[in-house]
Design a protein around this motif. Sequence first.
Motif, mmCIF file in Angstrom:
data_model
loop_
_atom_site.group_PDB
_atom_site.id
_atom_site.type_symbol
_atom_site.label_atom_id
_atom_site.label_comp_id
_atom_site.label_asym_id
_atom_site.label_seq_id
_atom_site.Cartn_x
_atom_site.Cartn_y
_atom_site.Cartn_z
ATOM 1 N N LYS B 336 -106.475 -41.761 83.728
ATOM 2 C CA LYS B 336 -106.645 -42.529 84.966
ATOM 3 C C LYS B 336 -105.712 -43.736 84.931
ATOM 4 O O LYS B 336 -105.539 -44.355 83.881
ATOM 5 N N LEU B 360 -104.827 -26.618 87.024
ATOM 6 C CA LEU B 360 -105.969 -27.497 87.284
ATOM 7 C C LEU B 360 -105.612 -28.884 86.766
ATOM 8 O O LEU B 360 -105.027 -29.010 85.683
ATOM 9 N N ASP B 363 -108.539 -35.612 85.365
ATOM 10 C CA ASP B 363 -108.213 -36.971 84.929
ATOM 11 C C ASP B 363 -109.273 -37.444 83.932
ATOM 12 O O ASP B 363 -110.371 -36.899 83.871
ATOM 13 N N ASP B 365 -110.583 -40.906 81.080
ATOM 14 C CA ASP B 365 -110.369 -42.182 80.397
ATOM 15 C C ASP B 365 -111.094 -42.062 79.059
ATOM 16 O O ASP B 365 -111.414 -40.946 78.633
ATOM 17 N N ASP B 367 -114.065 -43.123 78.317
ATOM 18 C CA ASP B 367 -115.515 -43.128 78.459
ATOM 19 C C ASP B 367 -116.085 -41.861 77.809
ATOM 20 O O ASP B 367 -115.685 -40.758 78.150
ATOM 21 N N THR B 369 -118.922 -40.450 78.138
ATOM 22 C CA THR B 369 -120.090 -39.851 78.807
ATOM 23 C C THR B 369 -119.674 -39.177 80.126
ATOM 24 O O THR B 369 -118.539 -39.304 80.568
ATOM 25 N N GLY B 370 -120.649 -38.501 80.716
ATOM 26 C CA GLY B 370 -120.456 -37.947 82.067
ATOM 27 C C GLY B 370 -119.466 -36.793 82.126
ATOM 28 O O GLY B 370 -118.633 -36.729 83.025
ATOM 29 N N PRO B 373 -119.390 -32.897 85.239
ATOM 30 C CA PRO B 373 -118.463 -32.441 86.281
ATOM 31 C C PRO B 373 -117.159 -31.878 85.709
ATOM 32 O O PRO B 373 -116.550 -30.996 86.312
ATOM 33 N N LEU B 375 -116.925 -30.110 82.943
ATOM 34 C CA LEU B 375 -117.239 -28.736 82.544
ATOM 35 C C LEU B 375 -117.296 -27.834 83.779
ATOM 36 O O LEU B 375 -116.800 -26.703 83.749
ATOM 37 N N THR B 376 -117.876 -28.341 84.862
ATOM 38 C CA THR B 376 -117.933 -27.536 86.088
ATOM 39 C C THR B 376 -116.525 -27.201 86.566
ATOM 40 O O THR B 376 -116.236 -26.058 86.942
ATOM 41 N N ARG B 377 -115.625 -28.186 86.536
ATOM 42 C CA ARG B 377 -114.246 -27.926 86.984
ATOM 43 C C ARG B 377 -113.595 -26.875 86.079
ATOM 44 O O ARG B 377 -112.920 -25.955 86.557
ATOM 45 N N GLU B 379 -115.065 -24.592 84.203
ATOM 46 C CA GLU B 379 -115.682 -23.269 84.367
ATOM 47 C C GLU B 379 -115.260 -22.639 85.690
ATOM 48 O O GLU B 379 -115.052 -21.428 85.768
ATOM 49 N N PHE B 381 -112.420 -23.135 87.135
ATOM 50 C CA PHE B 381 -111.042 -22.676 86.922
ATOM 51 C C PHE B 381 -111.059 -21.351 86.141
ATOM 52 O O PHE B 381 -110.310 -20.419 86.467
#
Lengths: 265, 386
Positions: B336, B360, B363, B365, B367, B369-370, B373, B375-377, B379, B381
Amino acid sequence: MSHFAGVDIGSLAIKCVIVNDAMDIVAKAVVPTGARVAQAGEAALRAALESGGVDPVSIALTIATGYGRKRVAADARVTEITCHARGAVHLFPGTRTVLDIGGQDTKAIRVGAKGEVANFAMNDKCAAGTGRFLEVMARALEVDLEDLGPLSRESTKPQTISSFCTVFGESEVVSHIADGAEIKDIARGLHAAIAQRVIGLLKRVGIEAELTMSGGVARNVGMRDAIERELGLTLNVSDESQIIGALGAALIARQRYLNTGEEPR
Amino acid sequence: MIATATTPDARTALLDACARALDHPGACLREWKQRHPAAHVVGYFPTYVPTELIYACGALPTGLWGGSIAVSRANAYIQQFTCSIVRSTTEYALHGAFDQLDAVLFPPICDSAKLVASIWALNFSERFMVDMVTLPERLDSDASVAYLAAELRRVGATLAQKLGVTIDDGALACAIDRCNRLRASQQAFCSRRATLEATMPLAHAAAVLKAGTLMHADDYLPLLDAFLAELTSDARSRRSKIPVVVSGLACQLPHPDFLALFDEAGFAVVGDDLLLGMCGGVAVATGGDPYLALARAFTQGPPLATRHHDTIHRHEFILDQWQRGAARGVVFLVPKFCEPEWFDLRYLKAEMEKRGIPNLVLDFDEDPTGFGPVLTRLEAFAEILM
Ligand code: SF4
């Protein structure tokens, strides 16, 4: 006759759809997600089975989707991106772009003729441009979330909300209220702000007609108006918009079962 | 097509040493200093600084990588819309995490790195020396090589003076040889990426390369070479996994748990350029003027978001990896707020799309955690590529 179940575990609600061999929706249910996701997932399936009078033994394959897809029992898991695309093309075969505004995230999906995903984009971690943004603003305006859309249609003097950020947006709403602006005009501005945000997301994948809207926020007429105004095209919106992801999951379950001949559970 | 095997000992020894270097950099530095009481430690900011000069001073070069620290004090110096590595390294520095260092070298790879170098020079130069290795923009002219050779001579002399040593030709030749061997082994490791995939997922492979920027080459190289010597192919296949190439800036890596998502989503990473800036590069010629040789090698290094050539293009490297690994798609990992990488991304995506290569963009940083989303992107792909 075999049946196929799709369970979409969203952040606010779990949607379950059961289809038959002929791809007809024979049962559906929506239950709140709550804190116990696994149990709520089972409850959604049970509720759907009961509502359609479907024998549980006839369920040949169950696919889970949505952000909590890994937390419930199912035969397979497929992302909500693929499921929303599949469900949208089933309801509107001309669909080439899908916009799903959910409680916590928003997705723009480009699809091919068979409902296959060609490209997609998702919003970042924050709540900007999601149903959550509207929820927070409805609270600030002291109106029911369901009333926000119809109210915005009555606007005669739309207010501008320039911030996408939920926290700053809320401050803007408060200052509009302090300035004596009418709630209907602020509501219109809020929908326009989200529309701009989601159109940015749509542009990342390329907007091609027909554009179908899925997810709970599709039921909000103010939101639909704002997007249609910005894009200058008419959206496909079904009464089943909230269950499109679960429908897609059920259809993929059917397709997988029939293609692979996977044994019923 | 192939999977690999090594004895667990070589692999475990390598991974354990790398994990320790990454998880406990401060303790590792202290231990190293105890073993070498007279030696110095010089930190360097990614991507390129001539580590040969640091070794030639008898010092340990160690990369400054930042990490998952909550940034608070650094907010007083650096705006929030800056990439996370400059913010987290500064936060660590403000907490005294780099006080064991004798000097820090920065390359001017982007505006953010230049900004952080000047902030550090203003605020920390009583703790350690801060210097900038001013690299040329143009890589295709003899004047650039001559300029850089003079700059490297200046940096070497300044560093040596600060550390109270001298750089003689013998020490520099020895350092060049050591770094050439290090690069060669790391490149052998990278070029066997597709073979490696079955036994070493992306998160571990990236850790091995990253640890090579923290550990002394004499401690690291025997472990890496032992692993490579035992790396053999066997007939098991990765049939169930989807081969992809991963491309991203060479100066910041996502959290290991982020990289582990590639495995979880069912990908086999058969090629990557993630640490090309730190580990790539051509061998430095021996014999002749060592400063000129170092400068020439820099100008011939691989193209990166932070080093552009007029004639060699970054997408060609990605395409080569894609072809050799029989990959089905490319995933771009973009920090980022990283201007150089976002600048390149548009052109790289266009090159992929021109050839119909699915891609695909993720992005990130620092961090930790979190990642749901993400993993969803990944999967989603994978579902496109299935
Ligand atoms: S991540 Fe990008 S912006 Fe940050 S220091 Fe590296 S090159 Fe510069």
